[in-house]
Write a protein that holds these residues in place. Structure first.
Motif, PDB file in Angstrom:
ATOM      1  N   ARG A 156      -7.072   5.822  -4.153  1.00 38.27           N
ATOM      2  CA  ARG A 156      -7.586   4.581  -4.685  1.00 38.27           C
ATOM      3  C   ARG A 156      -9.085   4.843  -5.435  1.00 38.27           C
ATOM      4  O   ARG A 156      -9.704   5.876  -5.246  1.00 38.27           O
ATOM      5  CB  ARG A 156      -7.478   4.370  -3.407  1.00 38.27           C
ATOM      6  CG  ARG A 156      -6.674   3.478  -3.288  1.00 38.27           C
ATOM      7  CD  ARG A 156      -7.358   2.273  -2.274  1.00 38.27           C
ATOM      8  NE  ARG A 156      -5.557   1.525  -1.960  1.00 38.27           N
ATOM      9  CZ  ARG A 156      -5.488   0.320  -2.341  1.00 38.27           C
ATOM     10  NH1 ARG A 156      -5.615   0.032  -3.849  1.00 38.27           N
ATOM     11  NH2 ARG A 156      -4.205  -0.094  -2.055  1.00 38.27           N
ATOM     12  N   SER A 206       0.415   5.499   0.356  1.00 38.17           N
ATOM     13  CA  SER A 206      -0.327   7.129   0.578  1.00 38.17           C
ATOM     14  C   SER A 206       1.227   8.102   0.136  1.00 38.17           C
ATOM     15  O   SER A 206       2.421   8.146   0.423  1.00 38.17           O
ATOM     16  CB  SER A 206      -0.794   7.188   1.734  1.00 38.17           C
ATOM     17  OG  SER A 206       0.060   6.707   3.555  1.00 38.17           O
ATOM     18  N   ASP A 258       0.652  -1.271   0.204  1.00 40.51           N
ATOM     19  CA  ASP A 258      -0.043  -0.137  -0.351  1.00 40.51           C
ATOM     20  C   ASP A 258       0.412   1.097  -0.227  1.00 40.51           C
ATOM     21  O   ASP A 258       2.052   1.571   0.474  1.00 40.51           O
ATOM     22  CB  ASP A 258      -0.540   0.225   0.836  1.00 40.51           C
ATOM     23  CG  ASP A 258      -2.347   0.469   0.686  1.00 40.51           C
ATOM     24  OD1 ASP A 258      -2.095   1.579   0.380  1.00 40.51           O
ATOM     25  OD2 ASP A 258      -3.159   0.572   1.228  1.00 40.51           O
ATOM     26  N   LYS A 263      -6.789   4.135  19.107  1.00 43.05           N
ATOM     27  CA  LYS A 263      -6.773   4.061  17.732  1.00 43.05           C
ATOM     28  C   LYS A 263      -6.779   3.596  16.756  1.00 43.05           C
ATOM     29  O   LYS A 263      -5.853   3.274  16.892  1.00 43.05           O
ATOM     30  CB  LYS A 263      -6.619   6.023  17.375  1.00 43.05           C
ATOM     31  CG  LYS A 263      -6.868   7.099  18.364  1.00 43.05           C
ATOM     32  CD  LYS A 263      -8.648   7.766  18.465  1.00 43.05           C
ATOM     33  CE  LYS A 263      -8.809   8.701  19.347  1.00 43.05           C
ATOM     34  NZ  LYS A 263     -10.618   9.004  19.066  1.00 43.05           N
ATOM     35  N   THR A 264      -7.301   3.637  15.402  1.00 44.08           N
ATOM     36  CA  THR A 264      -6.970   2.954  14.105  1.00 44.08           C
ATOM     37  C   THR A 264      -6.657   3.771  13.309  1.00 44.08           C
ATOM     38  O   THR A 264      -7.322   4.694  12.761  1.00 44.08           O
ATOM     39  CB  THR A 264      -8.623   2.095  13.744  1.00 44.08           C
ATOM     40  OG1 THR A 264      -9.007   1.270  14.779  1.00 44.08           O
ATOM     41  CG2 THR A 264      -8.350   1.328  12.471  1.00 44.08           C
ATOM     42  N   GLY A 265      -5.331   3.609  12.406  1.00 42.40           N
ATOM     43  CA  GLY A 265      -4.460   3.909  11.554  1.00 42.40           C
ATOM     44  C   GLY A 265      -5.238   3.732  10.242  1.00 42.40           C
ATOM     45  O   GLY A 265      -6.166   3.199  10.134  1.00 42.40           O
ATOM     46  N   LYS A 266      -5.207   5.155   9.547  1.00 42.10           N
ATOM     47  CA  LYS A 266      -5.625   4.238   8.000  1.00 42.10           C
ATOM     48  C   LYS A 266      -5.352   3.136   7.337  1.00 42.10           C
ATOM     49  O   LYS A 266      -6.443   2.456   5.973  1.00 42.10           O
ATOM     50  CB  LYS A 266      -5.163   5.551   6.493  1.00 42.10           C
ATOM     51  CG  LYS A 266      -3.890   5.670   6.687  1.00 42.10           C
ATOM     52  CD  LYS A 266      -3.298   6.045   5.383  1.00 42.10           C
ATOM     53  CE  LYS A 266      -3.650   8.047   6.220  1.00 42.10           C
ATOM     54  NZ  LYS A 266      -3.564   8.670   4.803  1.00 42.10           N
ATOM     55  N   TYR A 267      -4.256   2.763   7.834  1.00 43.67           N
ATOM     56  CA  TYR A 267      -4.187   1.298   6.999  1.00 43.67           C
ATOM     57  C   TYR A 267      -4.507   0.148   8.659  1.00 43.67           C
ATOM     58  O   TYR A 267      -4.675  -1.056   8.026  1.00 43.67           O
ATOM     59  CB  TYR A 267      -2.395   0.833   7.179  1.00 43.67           C
ATOM     60  CG  TYR A 267      -1.891   1.908   5.487  1.00 43.67           C
ATOM     61  CD1 TYR A 267      -2.437   2.332   4.319  1.00 43.67           C
ATOM     62  CD2 TYR A 267      -0.718   2.171   5.973  1.00 43.67           C
ATOM     63  CE1 TYR A 267      -1.990   2.610   3.773  1.00 43.67           C
ATOM     64  CE2 TYR A 267      -0.236   3.781   5.054  1.00 43.67           C
ATOM     65  CZ  TYR A 267      -1.008   3.387   4.179  1.00 43.67           C
ATOM     66  OH  TYR A 267      -0.553   4.082   3.004  1.00 43.67           O
TER      67      TYR A 267
END
Length: 230
Positions: free
Chosen positions: A23, A13, A11, A78-82
């Protein structure tokens, strides 16, 4: 330009020269970088002004207070973009909670809460939107139980086609706030009118509420799509 990924790179970014990774349904690609539009609504300007205010104030609180915020942040995931999990900084949580509290004109919170506070969902959430003969718009949340100690952020969409069944995240706009003593019989139609005007009968409106704890923790959003009656 299309990008082919492999076992070493799955991936991507960010920027690559004057291009950015993006994307679409066909996969990853590079497109021309365009500076994002910075909205200058009164609310967006207030948010930016408060961010500067809270950032400056963070530098004036005591070291023990900062340690308290960092300890609180260590409890938050927290949850990151990946999809990767991480703990935010105490500085970020200090600003986030105070930004939310400011929506209700609550005073700045310099001492960190001892723990993450739970929020209470709005029981009986079944909003109705009605256009009266005045003309005016009535928007009621349909609450059946007053969640004492809970504030609400109230969002709505502009009028949409009645056949619409999905609402994108970016379509919701904050139209107002309510506090627990106001929730059972509150008519927040004025909030909607000020933001979008009076809708026509038969259109569809999305309504979202987010419960907020005393210290500013936001709970799980509740959403509903409503046909406007007239």
């Amino acid at each position: 330009m299309k990008v082919k990924l492999n076992s070493l790179l799955d991936d991507a970014s960010g920027k690559f020269g004057d291009r950015v990774f993006a994307r679409n349904p066909s996969g990853l690609y590079l497109r021309e970088h365009v500076d994002p539009n910075q909205p200058n609504s009164d609310r967006q300007m207030n948010v930016r002004d408060r961010f500067s205010q809270f950032t400056a104030r963070w530098g004036t609180i005591t070291e023990d207070q900062r340690i308290g915020w960092n300890s609180l942040a260590a409890l938050i995931t927290k949850t990151g973009k990946y999809g990767d999990l991480y703990n935010p900084t105490g500085h970020r949580i200090y600003i986030a909670l105070n930004q939310t509290r400011a929506e209700f004109a609550h005073p700045i919170l310099d001492d960190a809460p001892a723990a993450i506070e739970a929020t209470i969902p709005l029981a009986g959430f079944a909003p109705t939107v009605n256009v009266t003969a005045a003309p005016a718009v009535e928007l009621k949340l349909g609450a059946t139980v007053d969640p004492l100690g809970t504030d609400l952020l109230i969002f709505a969409t502009e009028p949409m086609s009645p056949g619409r069944s999905m609402v994108g995240e970016g379509m919701y706009r904050l139209v107002g706030t309510a506090q627990s003593a106001d929730l059972l019989n509150a008519d927040i139609g004025t909030f909607y009118d000020d933001k979008f005007g009076i809708p026509a009968g038969g259109v569809k409106v999305g309504v979202r509420v987010i419960p907020v704890s005393a210290s500013g923790f936001q709970g799980t959003p509740q959403e509903s799509l409503v046909i406007v009656t007239a």
